[in-house]
Design a protein around this motif. Structure first.
Motif, PDB file in Angstrom:
ATOM      1  N   GLU A  79       0.822  -1.205   0.000  1.00 33.28           N
ATOM      2  CA  GLU A  79       0.000   0.000   0.000  1.00 33.28           C
ATOM      3  C   GLU A  79       0.861   1.262   0.000  1.00 33.28           C
ATOM      4  O   GLU A  79       0.565   2.228  -0.697  1.00 33.28           O
ATOM      5  CB  GLU A  79      -0.962   0.019   1.196  1.00 33.28           C
ATOM      6  N   VAL A  80       1.932   1.263   0.774  1.00 37.80           N
ATOM      7  CA  VAL A  80       2.834   2.418   0.853  1.00 37.80           C
ATOM      8  C   VAL A  80       3.491   2.665  -0.504  1.00 37.80           C
ATOM      9  O   VAL A  80       3.565   3.806  -0.983  1.00 37.80           O
ATOM     10  CB  VAL A  80       3.902   2.208   1.954  1.00 37.80           C
ATOM     11  N   LEU A  81       3.962   1.599  -1.127  1.00 35.82           N
ATOM     12  CA  LEU A  81       4.599   1.720  -2.438  1.00 35.82           C
ATOM     13  C   LEU A  81       3.601   2.239  -3.473  1.00 35.82           C
ATOM     14  O   LEU A  81       3.923   3.143  -4.251  1.00 35.82           O
ATOM     15  CB  LEU A  81       5.166   0.367  -2.875  1.00 35.82           C
ATOM     16  N   ALA A  82       2.402   1.698  -3.473  1.00 45.18           N
ATOM     17  CA  ALA A  82       1.383   2.150  -4.429  1.00 45.18           C
ATOM     18  C   ALA A  82       1.088   3.634  -4.254  1.00 45.18           C
ATOM     19  O   ALA A  82       0.993   4.381  -5.236  1.00 45.18           O
ATOM     20  CB  ALA A  82       0.110   1.315  -4.269  1.00 45.18           C
ATOM     21  N   LYS A  83       0.954   4.059  -3.024  1.00 45.52           N
ATOM     22  CA  LYS A  83       0.664   5.475  -2.754  1.00 45.52           C
ATOM     23  C   LYS A  83       1.818   6.365  -3.217  1.00 45.52           C
ATOM     24  O   LYS A  83       1.599   7.413  -3.834  1.00 45.52           O
ATOM     25  CB  LYS A  83       0.382   5.684  -1.276  1.00 45.52           C
ATOM     26  N   ARG A  84       3.049   5.965  -2.948  1.00 42.63           N
ATOM     27  CA  ARG A  84       4.219   6.751  -3.381  1.00 42.63           C
ATOM     28  C   ARG A  84       4.269   6.854  -4.908  1.00 42.63           C
ATOM     29  O   ARG A  84       4.487   7.922  -5.468  1.00 42.63           O
ATOM     30  CB  ARG A  84       5.509   6.115  -2.838  1.00 42.63           C
ATOM     31  N   LEU A  85       4.066   5.751  -5.576  1.00 43.34           N
ATOM     32  CA  LEU A  85       4.111   5.746  -7.039  1.00 43.34           C
ATOM     33  C   LEU A  85       2.989   6.581  -7.643  1.00 43.34           C
ATOM     34  O   LEU A  85       3.160   7.197  -8.698  1.00 43.34           O
ATOM     35  CB  LEU A  85       4.051   4.313  -7.570  1.00 43.34           C
ATOM     36  N   SER A  86       1.852   6.632  -6.961  1.00 40.81           N
ATOM     37  CA  SER A  86       0.704   7.375  -7.494  1.00 40.81           C
ATOM     38  C   SER A  86       0.935   8.884  -7.494  1.00 40.81           C
ATOM     39  O   SER A  86       0.146   9.628  -8.070  1.00 40.81           O
ATOM     40  CB  SER A  86      -0.568   7.032  -6.721  1.00 40.81           C
ATOM     41  N   GLU A  87       2.014   9.337  -6.908  1.00 35.74           N
ATOM     42  CA  GLU A  87       2.362  10.752  -6.993  1.00 35.74           C
ATOM     43  C   GLU A  87       2.721  11.137  -8.426  1.00 35.74           C
ATOM     44  O   GLU A  87       2.619  12.302  -8.805  1.00 35.74           O
ATOM     45  CB  GLU A  87       3.515  11.081  -6.048  1.00 35.74           C
ATOM     46  N   TYR A  88       3.137  10.138  -9.218  1.00 36.62           N
ATOM     47  CA  TYR A  88       3.603  10.406 -10.578  1.00 36.62           C
ATOM     48  C   TYR A  88       2.962   9.540 -11.664  1.00 36.62           C
ATOM     49  O   TYR A  88       3.079   9.860 -12.842  1.00 36.62           O
ATOM     50  CB  TYR A  88       5.125  10.223 -10.656  1.00 36.62           C
ATOM     51  N   PHE A  89       2.356   8.421 -11.260  1.00 31.88           N
ATOM     52  CA  PHE A  89       1.837   7.459 -12.238  1.00 31.88           C
ATOM     53  C   PHE A  89       0.475   6.931 -11.794  1.00 31.88           C
ATOM     54  O   PHE A  89       0.179   6.920 -10.604  1.00 31.88           O
ATOM     55  CB  PHE A  89       2.775   6.239 -12.341  1.00 31.88           C
ATOM     56  N   ASP A  90      -0.300   6.442 -12.747  1.00 33.92           N
ATOM     57  CA  ASP A  90      -1.430   5.604 -12.382  1.00 33.92           C
ATOM     58  C   ASP A  90      -0.836   4.293 -11.887  1.00 33.92           C
ATOM     59  O   ASP A  90       0.196   3.838 -12.406  1.00 33.92           O
ATOM     60  CB  ASP A  90      -2.320   5.329 -13.590  1.00 33.92           C
TER      61      ASP A  90
END
Length: 116
Positions: A79-90
């Motif tokens: 969940e943490v990784l997904a949230k971090r990545l969503s700053e720049y990507f779907d």
């Protein structure tokens, strides 16, 4: 559309990536909805210097990051990784197999609008 696939580092030590790559190239499971020109830009594990990987994906124009099904199933930081990545990507939280995981819900997060 430019795609990245991130897999679980520990799983990558014994996995060939066949399930993720087969789903991508056959446009099935998490990739079934893609039409037209779709390019796989990154196939890497989620370990190491993630900030550098994010910068390289941004530089190379990645639009969507798929987190592998093994990340969804076994990584405590999914969940943490997904949230971090969503700053720049779907972010799509799986690659192959059932859309919903046995242990946790599959995440699907649109890119946050405040990112540059």
């Amino acid at each position: 559309m430019k795609i990245a696939i991130l897999v679980r580092e520990e799983t990558m030590r014994r996995c060939t990536g066949k399930g993720c790559l087969q789903a991508f190239f056959q446009r099935k499971d998490a990739f079934a909805g893609y039409k037209g020109d779709v390019e796989l830009i990154t196939f890497s594990h989620a370990g190491g210097d993630m900030e550098h990987k994010i910068e390289m994906m941004r530089k190379n124009g990645v639009d969507v990051v798929h987190l592998s099904s093994c990340l969804r199933g076994k990584d405590p930081n999914y969940e943490v990784l997904a949230k971090r990545l969503s700053e720049y990507f779907d972010v799509i939280g799986y690659t192959h197999g059932p859309a919903e995981g046995k242990e946790r819900e599959t995440l699907s997060i649109k890119k946050q609008q405040t990112a540059n």
